[in-house]
Design an enzyme around this catalytic site. Structure first.
Site, PDB file in Angstrom:
ATOM      1  N   SER A 106       0.828  -1.209   0.000  1.00 30.42           N
ATOM      2  CA  SER A 106       0.000   0.000   0.000  1.00 30.42           C
ATOM      3  C   SER A 106       0.859   1.254   0.000  1.00 30.42           C
ATOM      4  O   SER A 106       1.933   1.304   0.619  1.00 30.42           O
ATOM      5  CB  SER A 106      -0.909   0.020   1.237  1.00 30.42           C
ATOM      6  N   TYR A 151      -3.107  -1.120   9.930  1.00 28.36           N
ATOM      7  CA  TYR A 151      -3.097  -1.429   8.498  1.00 28.36           C
ATOM      8  C   TYR A 151      -1.717  -1.171   7.911  1.00 28.36           C
ATOM      9  O   TYR A 151      -1.159  -2.021   7.194  1.00 28.36           O
ATOM     10  CB  TYR A 151      -4.149  -0.579   7.791  1.00 28.36           C
TER      11      TYR A 151
END
Length: 259
Positions: free
Chosen positions: A151, A164
């Site tokens: 990400s 996350y």
């Protein structure tokens, strides 16, 4: 008829068995359809009933026999491993795409340790379980592709996503460790790092229009990314065309982060 270029043939996924977690999501669905169209057999794991229904409806009749849907909670590692062992008992997996993730958003101090563990269980430990089951078959056939979805949030540009971001950092570390360890068996391991794509994940932002402008201001390419941009990167890394690429992270972010 002009014969196909040898280079084009290296992009073929015909006959490949691909395990894809989060396969029915915003970025997963399009990639699943592309891989089916390219002749792959896709074991698609997702536990969102609505998304699974949309994926099933989107698959052309001609490709439905190539799709095997598994609705499994990826935090249930015992069940996950058991089902995957059944599926690999007679035939190896060629490609594993560790894509599924959960992304709660709130200040760091508001997360309990259990909430952080839950993110790690889905985003990282499920990837460990999938890769562990697939590895013996890949090693025996001396060919395999492992693709971890990371990400752009690792750049530090977003708040309130600590668990996350931590999980995606773990996947990048595993990408390098696995690439080093598995390369001697003809197995490559790479990561794809998507930029800010317009998916369900953006619903955590209170002002969608302002956020979309924020994204465009940071990208060199002044359009929003779409699912086919990610699909193209994954297909490349899943194919023979990427045979000499391993341990790398491929950003697909419109030129936001430049390495």
């Amino acid at each position: 008829m002009t014969p196909a270029s040898p280079l084009i043939e290296r992009f073929s996924l015909s006959g490949k068995r691909i395990l894809y977690t989060g396969a029915a999501g915003g970025l997963g669905l399009e990639t699943t359809l592309e891989m089916l169209a390219m002749g792959a057999m896709v074991i698609a794991i997702d536990n969102d009933c609505d998304k699974v229904a949309r994926l099933h409806a989107a698959v052309p009749e001609a490709h439905r026999a190539q799709l095997h849907l598994l609705e499994i909670d990826l935090a249930d590692h015992v069940l996950l491993s058991h089902r995957l062992q059944e599926l690999t008992q007679d035939q190896a997996l060629d490609v594993v795409i560790n894509n599924a993730a959960i992304y709660p958003s709130k200040p760091f101090e508001d997360y309990s340790l259990e909430e952080m563990r839950q993110v790690h269980a889905v985003n990282v430990e499920a990837a460990l379980a999938c890769t562990k089951v697939a590895l013996p078959g890949m090693r025996a056939q001396r060919w395999g592709r492992i693709i971890n979805i990371s990400s752009i949030t690792l750049s530090g540009g977003w708040e309130h996503l600590s668990p996350y971001v931590q999980s995606k950092g773990a996947l990048m570390g595993l990408t390098r460790a696995w690439a080093r360890e598995f390369g001697k068996w003809g197995i490559t391991c790479n990561a794809v790092s998507p930029g800010a794509f317009p998916t369900d994940a953006e619903r955590i932002h209170p002002d969608p229009q302002q956020y979309a402008q924020f994204v465009l201001d940071h990208q060199a390419i002044k359009r929003r990314g779409n699912a086919t941009d990610i699909a193209a990167a994954i297909v490349f890394l899943a194919s023979d065309a990427s045979a000499f690429v391993t341990g790398q992270t491929l950003p697909v972010d419109g030129g936001w982060m430049m390495n």
